[in-house]
Scaffold this motif. Structure first.
Motif: not given
Lengths: 118, 118
Positions: A107, A109, A115-118, B82, B86, B89, B95-96, B98
């Motif tokens: 993944y 970003f 921002p932030v997937r569910a 979580r 957030r 992000q 940038e990152y 995973v």
């Protein structure tokens, strides 16, 4: 040479996680040149996908990415790389580990993405 | 909290490779405290095997090791984690990436070991 975040293709692919704690001899231009040369050399190998490197004398992590296990075996056996491995063991590292892993999913970003997937 | 070289068990096990390029807001005690808290929180999760972290604002790599994929999913879904994702992000990362990978084999060297395998 190494990217902050390597632009790898869709999984699956392979990662070599190289984690180090350096010896005093690694505080040298010779070590820096050798480390840079190994990244340059890896980048020219078949199956090379990218490399990320971070850290310092106390803790260093370099992750290289490869298309397949055969590419990693070939890189491990490269003559110039073998000589560097010997120098690493005899002079530059207090301790290290090499882990070969199959990347199953990833993944990524970047600022500007939603921002932030569910 | 993180080890230079984590003492993981025999493969197979799993690695989460978290590679970052930080934003200006990460040059802060708040970021450092959050990063340290996440390592502390991860270390208390079921299936946690170890963590290695290296780098700085320009390039950071943290690799955490886990017994199974279900452990990684549980850690990803942790409420406090979580909230940190957030914050990462929206504020701390340019940038990152995973990457979740299955460690197939590993090799460890420490000074005092017999140098260089054949």
């Amino acid at each position: 040479m190494a990217d902050a975040v390597a632009a790898t293709p869709e999984p699956p692919y392979y990662a070599v996680i190289f984690t180090t704690r350096r010896a005093a001899a690694a505080r040298s231009p010779e070590y820096e040149a050798l480390a840079a040369r190994m990244i340059e050399l890896a980048a020219g190998q078949p199956g090379f996908l990218g490399v990320e490197s971070a850290g310092d004398v106390a803790a260093g992590i370099t992750v290289s990415y490869w298309a397949g296990l055969a590419d990693i075996e070939r890189w491990k056996a490269d003559a110039e790389h073998r000589a560097a491995q010997r120098a690493g063991q005899t002079r530059f590292y207090e301790e290290y580990s090499v882990r070969v892993a199959r990347v199953e999913r990833d993944y990524r970003f970047a600022q500007g993405d939603t921002p932030v997937r569910a």
